[in-house]
Design an enzyme around this catalytic site. Structure first.
Site, PDB file in Angstrom:
ATOM      1  N   HIS A 105       0.831  -1.210   0.000  1.00  0.00           N
ATOM      2  CA  HIS A 105       0.000   0.000   0.000  1.00  0.00           C
ATOM      3  C   HIS A 105       0.867   1.262   0.000  1.00  0.00           C
ATOM      4  O   HIS A 105       0.677   2.167  -0.825  1.00  0.00           O
ATOM      5  CB  HIS A 105      -0.903  -0.017   1.240  1.00  0.00           C
ATOM      6  CG  HIS A 105      -1.880   1.113   1.317  1.00  0.00           C
ATOM      7  ND1 HIS A 105      -3.234   0.939   1.133  1.00  0.00           N
ATOM      8  CD2 HIS A 105      -1.706   2.442   1.565  1.00  0.00           C
ATOM      9  CE1 HIS A 105      -3.847   2.104   1.257  1.00  0.00           C
ATOM     10  NE2 HIS A 105      -2.947   3.034   1.522  1.00  0.00           N
ATOM     11  N   GLU A 106       1.835   1.304   0.905  1.00  0.00           N
ATOM     12  CA  GLU A 106       2.663   2.509   1.018  1.00  0.00           C
ATOM     13  C   GLU A 106       3.645   2.640  -0.147  1.00  0.00           C
ATOM     14  O   GLU A 106       3.995   3.754  -0.548  1.00  0.00           O
ATOM     15  CB  GLU A 106       3.416   2.503   2.351  1.00  0.00           C
ATOM     16  CG  GLU A 106       2.512   2.448   3.584  1.00  0.00           C
ATOM     17  CD  GLU A 106       1.461   3.545   3.620  1.00  0.00           C
ATOM     18  OE1 GLU A 106       1.681   4.612   3.008  1.00  0.00           O
ATOM     19  OE2 GLU A 106       0.408   3.340   4.255  1.00  0.00           O
ATOM     20  N   HIS A 109       1.974   4.538  -2.858  1.00  0.00           N
ATOM     21  CA  HIS A 109       2.085   5.980  -2.618  1.00  0.00           C
ATOM     22  C   HIS A 109       3.468   6.486  -3.019  1.00  0.00           C
ATOM     23  O   HIS A 109       3.597   7.559  -3.623  1.00  0.00           O
ATOM     24  CB  HIS A 109       1.832   6.292  -1.145  1.00  0.00           C
ATOM     25  CG  HIS A 109       0.423   6.075  -0.700  1.00  0.00           C
ATOM     26  ND1 HIS A 109      -0.663   6.335  -1.508  1.00  0.00           N
ATOM     27  CD2 HIS A 109      -0.089   5.624   0.480  1.00  0.00           C
ATOM     28  CE1 HIS A 109      -1.781   6.047  -0.850  1.00  0.00           C
ATOM     29  NE2 HIS A 109      -1.451   5.618   0.355  1.00  0.00           N
TER      30      HIS A 109
END
Length: 226
Positions: A105-106, A109
């Site tokens: 997920h990160e 980003h």
């Protein structure tokens, strides 16, 4: 009143780093480091994103770009764009599967930060877009994860999960109303949901992620021969 950009959830961000000897006595930190290493070495979501970051000129280094820290609330991780660093909440991540999802997920980003001029703090639509992509591509909304949350559905359930988790992520780190978060997500949803880079597909399972990783490697080899 100062803007709340979510940094209060990561109290260790502004503290002087502890020495290795001091950190070594804390089980949470050691466990976090071991799970992170396992994710980076074996998880196809993370492996694809790491290679894509490198291809984009943003090579990720374990010691530099990941930080295991204690966090407030129930957050699991965050991306600090000011330092280009991924924060892993060592007191809230207790299982390897959870670490795998948080890192993926990160990293999405981080990938978005690398490839685009994302205004994380002032443009809520930019944040919404990256949160949509992260929920869509990181495995957050796989069938098994949704079943574990006791959420069931058939037609359109994946899209509903992505929308819900994107809104929740915005509300967790920004002091905005639910209506503002929902409006931002809805306005960019179609474009950002269909932006599948660097996977090229929605990886609905680890098997899908492995195929996407293989296709990404073959795509790079093909492009290199042109």
């Amino acid at each position: 009143e100062e803007d709340d950009f979510g940094y209060g959830l990561f109290p260790d961000r502004n503290k002087k780093p502890q020495s290795f000897l001091v950190r070594s006595f804390f089980t949470f930190h050691n466990r976090c480091q071991l799970m992170l290493r396992m994710t980076l070495e074996t998880n196809p979501y993370a492996q694809l994103l790491l290679e894509a970051m490198k291809q984009s000129g943003c090579t990720v280094f374990n010691d530099r770009h990941f930080s295991c820290e204690n966090c407030d609330g129930c957050v699991s991780g965050g991306f600090d764009s000011a330092t280009s660093q991924i924060v892993l909440c060592q007191n809230n991540i207790r299982q390897q599967s959870h670490m795998n999802r948080v890192v993926a997920h990160e990293l999405i980003h981080a990938f978005d930060h690398c490839r685009a001029h994302v205004d994380w703090f002032k443009n809520v639509k930019h944040l919404a877009c990256s949160e949509i992509r992260a929920a869509n591509l990181s495995g957050d909304c796989t069938l098994m994860n949704e079943i574990a949350r006791f959420k069931f559905g058939l037609k359109g359930h994946h899209q509903a999960c992505v929308r819900d988790r994107a809104i929740r992520s915005i509300l967790a780190v920004r002091k905005v109303s639910k209506e503002t978060a929902e409006k931002a997500v809805d306005e960019v949803f179609d474009a950002c949901f269909n932006d599948l880079e660097p996977f090229g597909r929605i990886p609905h399972s680890k098997t899908d992620a492995k195929r996407a990783y293989r296709d990404f490697q073959n795509r790079d080899r093909y492009n290199a021969n042109l």
